[in-house]
Design a protein around this motif. Structure first.
Motif, mmCIF file in Angstrom:
data_model
loop_
_atom_site.group_PDB
_atom_site.id
_atom_site.type_symbol
_atom_site.label_atom_id
_atom_site.label_comp_id
_atom_site.label_asym_id
_atom_site.label_seq_id
_atom_site.Cartn_x
_atom_site.Cartn_y
_atom_site.Cartn_z
ATOM 1 N N MET A 1 0.841 -1.175 0.000
ATOM 2 C CA MET A 1 0.000 0.000 0.000
ATOM 3 C C MET A 1 0.885 1.238 0.000
ATOM 4 O O MET A 1 1.815 1.360 0.787
ATOM 5 N N ALA A 2 0.612 2.142 -0.882
ATOM 6 C CA ALA A 2 1.401 3.366 -0.994
ATOM 7 C C ALA A 2 0.959 4.390 0.052
ATOM 8 O O ALA A 2 -0.205 4.457 0.428
ATOM 9 N N ALA A 3 1.911 5.170 0.495
ATOM 10 C CA ALA A 3 1.601 6.222 1.468
ATOM 11 C C ALA A 3 1.047 7.440 0.746
ATOM 12 O O ALA A 3 1.307 7.668 -0.435
ATOM 13 N N SER A 4 0.282 8.248 1.472
ATOM 14 C CA SER A 4 -0.241 9.472 0.884
ATOM 15 C C SER A 4 0.887 10.484 0.721
ATOM 16 O O SER A 4 2.003 10.287 1.214
ATOM 17 N N HIS A 5 0.591 11.569 0.031
ATOM 18 C CA HIS A 5 1.609 12.590 -0.192
ATOM 19 C C HIS A 5 2.050 13.229 1.117
ATOM 20 O O HIS A 5 3.234 13.510 1.311
ATOM 21 N N ALA A 6 1.125 13.444 2.025
ATOM 22 C CA ALA A 6 1.468 14.066 3.311
ATOM 23 C C ALA A 6 2.329 13.133 4.154
ATOM 24 O O ALA A 6 3.313 13.562 4.762
ATOM 25 N N THR A 7 1.986 11.849 4.176
ATOM 26 C CA THR A 7 2.779 10.884 4.940
ATOM 27 C C THR A 7 4.167 10.728 4.347
ATOM 28 O O THR A 7 5.162 10.682 5.079
ATOM 29 N N SER A 8 4.246 10.645 3.022
ATOM 30 C CA SER A 8 5.545 10.520 2.369
ATOM 31 C C SER A 8 6.399 11.767 2.585
ATOM 32 O O SER A 8 7.625 11.667 2.746
ATOM 33 N N PHE A 9 5.754 12.935 2.594
ATOM 34 C CA PHE A 9 6.482 14.171 2.883
ATOM 35 C C PHE A 9 7.095 14.128 4.280
ATOM 36 O O PHE A 9 8.270 14.451 4.460
ATOM 37 N N LEU A 10 6.311 13.728 5.262
ATOM 38 C CA LEU A 10 6.818 13.687 6.639
ATOM 39 C C LEU A 10 7.926 12.650 6.807
ATOM 40 O O LEU A 10 8.924 12.912 7.485
ATOM 41 N N ILE A 11 7.772 11.493 6.189
ATOM 42 C CA ILE A 11 8.794 10.447 6.300
ATOM 43 C C ILE A 11 10.093 10.887 5.641
ATOM 44 O O ILE A 11 11.180 10.728 6.205
ATOM 45 N N SER A 12 10.010 11.436 4.434
ATOM 46 C CA SER A 12 11.237 11.852 3.744
ATOM 47 C C SER A 12 11.878 13.063 4.418
ATOM 48 O O SER A 12 13.108 13.201 4.421
ATOM 49 N N LEU A 13 11.082 13.937 5.022
ATOM 50 C CA LEU A 13 11.651 15.044 5.780
ATOM 51 C C LEU A 13 12.374 14.533 7.025
ATOM 52 O O LEU A 13 13.461 15.014 7.360
ATOM 53 N N LEU A 14 11.803 13.541 7.677
ATOM 54 C CA LEU A 14 12.446 12.932 8.836
ATOM 55 C C LEU A 14 13.749 12.236 8.444
ATOM 56 O O LEU A 14 14.762 12.356 9.142
ATOM 57 N N ILE A 15 13.747 11.550 7.317
ATOM 58 C CA ILE A 15 14.976 10.907 6.824
ATOM 59 C C ILE A 15 16.026 11.963 6.508
ATOM 60 O O ILE A 15 17.218 11.773 6.797
ATOM 61 N N SER A 16 15.607 13.083 5.917
ATOM 62 C CA SER A 16 16.551 14.167 5.618
ATOM 63 C C SER A 16 17.185 14.708 6.893
ATOM 64 O O SER A 16 18.405 14.928 6.946
ATOM 65 N N LEU A 17 16.377 14.924 7.893
ATOM 66 C CA LEU A 17 16.911 15.426 9.165
ATOM 67 C C LEU A 17 17.850 14.417 9.818
ATOM 68 O O LEU A 17 18.890 14.798 10.374
ATOM 69 N N LEU A 18 17.508 13.138 9.754
ATOM 70 C CA LEU A 18 18.380 12.110 10.332
ATOM 71 C C LEU A 18 19.705 12.000 9.574
ATOM 72 O O LEU A 18 20.761 11.812 10.187
ATOM 73 N N LEU A 19 19.651 12.119 8.258
ATOM 74 C CA LEU A 19 20.889 12.089 7.476
ATOM 75 C C LEU A 19 21.776 13.285 7.795
ATOM 76 O O LEU A 19 22.995 13.138 7.961
ATOM 77 N N PHE A 20 21.174 14.474 7.872
ATOM 78 C CA PHE A 20 21.959 15.660 8.200
ATOM 79 C C PHE A 20 22.566 15.541 9.597
ATOM 80 O O PHE A 20 23.740 15.861 9.808
ATOM 81 N N ALA A 21 21.774 15.070 10.557
ATOM 82 C CA ALA A 21 22.272 14.934 11.921
ATOM 83 C C ALA A 21 23.380 13.889 12.010
ATOM 84 O O ALA A 21 24.391 14.099 12.710
ATOM 85 N N SER A 22 23.244 12.790 11.282
ATOM 86 C CA SER A 22 24.298 11.774 11.317
ATOM 87 C C SER A 22 25.570 12.255 10.627
ATOM 88 O O SER A 22 26.678 11.919 11.064
ATOM 89 N N MET A 23 25.416 13.053 9.558
ATOM 90 C CA MET A 23 26.603 13.615 8.918
ATOM 91 C C MET A 23 27.330 14.575 9.848
ATOM 92 O O MET A 23 28.565 14.605 9.879
ATOM 93 N N GLN A 24 26.588 15.342 10.618
ATOM 94 C CA GLN A 24 27.220 16.263 11.564
ATOM 95 C C GLN A 24 27.794 15.528 12.763
ATOM 96 O O GLN A 24 28.827 15.915 13.298
ATOM 97 N N LEU A 25 27.141 14.474 13.179
ATOM 98 C CA LEU A 25 27.607 13.702 14.324
ATOM 99 C C LEU A 25 28.918 12.988 14.012
ATOM 100 O O LEU A 25 29.824 12.945 14.858
ATOM 101 N N PHE A 26 29.037 12.471 12.807
ATOM 102 C CA PHE A 26 30.238 11.738 12.401
ATOM 103 C C PHE A 26 31.114 12.568 11.469
ATOM 104 O O PHE A 26 31.811 12.026 10.611
ATOM 105 N N ARG A 27 31.104 13.869 11.636
ATOM 106 C CA ARG A 27 31.856 14.773 10.768
ATOM 107 C C ARG A 27 33.357 14.486 10.809
ATOM 108 O O ARG A 27 34.019 14.419 9.775
#
Length: 139
Positions: A1-27
């Protein structure tokens, strides 16, 4: 089942924040050797993909489901943001981020054109396509 646009937006935004935070954490670890700077650029390209997904889903949720991300405002801004995030880690991460992001963008465009292509319209100019569609509507 595919996620709605709003759910996909929130998930991908959360992934973006986690990637940025991990890049800064392991800089310091990402900047310590050449192979790890390449990994940092790859993480930046993943950040680019998730930012582009979040931007596109937000626009599809607010403007309409048929809206498509364009090169100039969406792709360039997401690439610029991911390049800035990579610049916080190392200079070489920016270069590898651009390379990996362009490769990923090519394959995303290729998959999108295969999935969402309209085979009923001939692949000619805009005026010919409109004339073809008008003739088809009249029948």
């Amino acid at each position: 089942m595919a996620a709605s646009h709003a759910t996909s937006f929130l998930i991908s935004l959360l992934i973006s924040l986690l990637l940025f935070a991990s890049m800064q954490l392991f800089r310091s670890q990402l900047a310590s050797s050449q192979p790890l700077t390449i990994v940092g650029g790859f993480l930046g390209s993943l950040l680019f993909i998730s930012l582009l997904t979040a931007t596109s889903n937000f626009e599809m949720n607010t403007i309409g489901p048929n809206y498509q991300a364009r090169i100039v405002p969406e792709v360039v801004s997401c690439l610029f943001i991911s390049m800035i995030c990579c610049a916080f880690v190392h200079r070489v991460c920016v270069t590898t981020c651009i390379i990996f992001s362009m490769i990923a963008l090519y394959y995303i465009n290729r998959i999108s054109s295969q999935v969402y292509s309209n085979t009923n319209v001939p692949a000619t100019g805009y005026a010919t396509q409109n004339a073809y569609l008008n003739k088809k509507k009249q029948k």
